[in-house]
Design an enzyme around this catalytic site. Structure first.
Site, mmCIF file in Angstrom:
data_model
loop_
_atom_site.group_PDB
_atom_site.id
_atom_site.type_symbol
_atom_site.label_atom_id
_atom_site.label_comp_id
_atom_site.label_asym_id
_atom_site.label_seq_id
_atom_site.Cartn_x
_atom_site.Cartn_y
_atom_site.Cartn_z
ATOM 1 C CB CYS A 28 15.095 26.425 74.234
ATOM 2 S SG CYS A 28 15.416 24.884 75.077
ATOM 3 C CB SER A 29 12.790 28.292 78.473
ATOM 4 O OG SER A 29 12.022 27.261 77.936
#
Length: 102
Positions: free
Chosen positions: A7-8
């Site tokens: 994820c980010s």
């Protein structure tokens, strides 16, 4: 099986990792499941059997596929609904299906 979630920042998937680990334990599966930020992913992909991307990172999929291809690791985006609901068992099944397709 080794399941890598990306994820980010690596934070939003940590709860999902916990839920997936619980689902794996209930199925008596000894899986390694971990989450990293996109910036760290290239270091972790060679150790994964499957790479799952958080839905907010779907734009990164083509880059992830390029990184994973030399290692033969399948890549896909987690369903927005399963991700939002932290449905660990559904995401675990998704990972297993993806791994078995290869």
């Amino acid at each position: 099986m080794n399941i890598l979630l990306v994820c980010s920042a690596g934070m939003s998937t940590s709860l999902l990792v916990t839920k997936m680990e619980k689902a794996a334990q209930e199925k008596n599966k000894d899986y390694k499941i971990w989450a990293v930020a996109e910036a760290e992913a290239s270091k972790h992909i060679p150790n994964a059997d499957v790479v799952l991307i958080g839905p907010q990172m779907r734009f990164w999929r083509k880059d992830a596929e390029k990184l994973a291809a030399p290692h033969g690791v399948p890549v896909d985006v987690i369903s927005t609904i399963d991700y939002g609901m932290n449905n660990g068992s559904a995401v675990l099944e998704f990972a297993e299906k993806l791994a078995n397709e290869e």
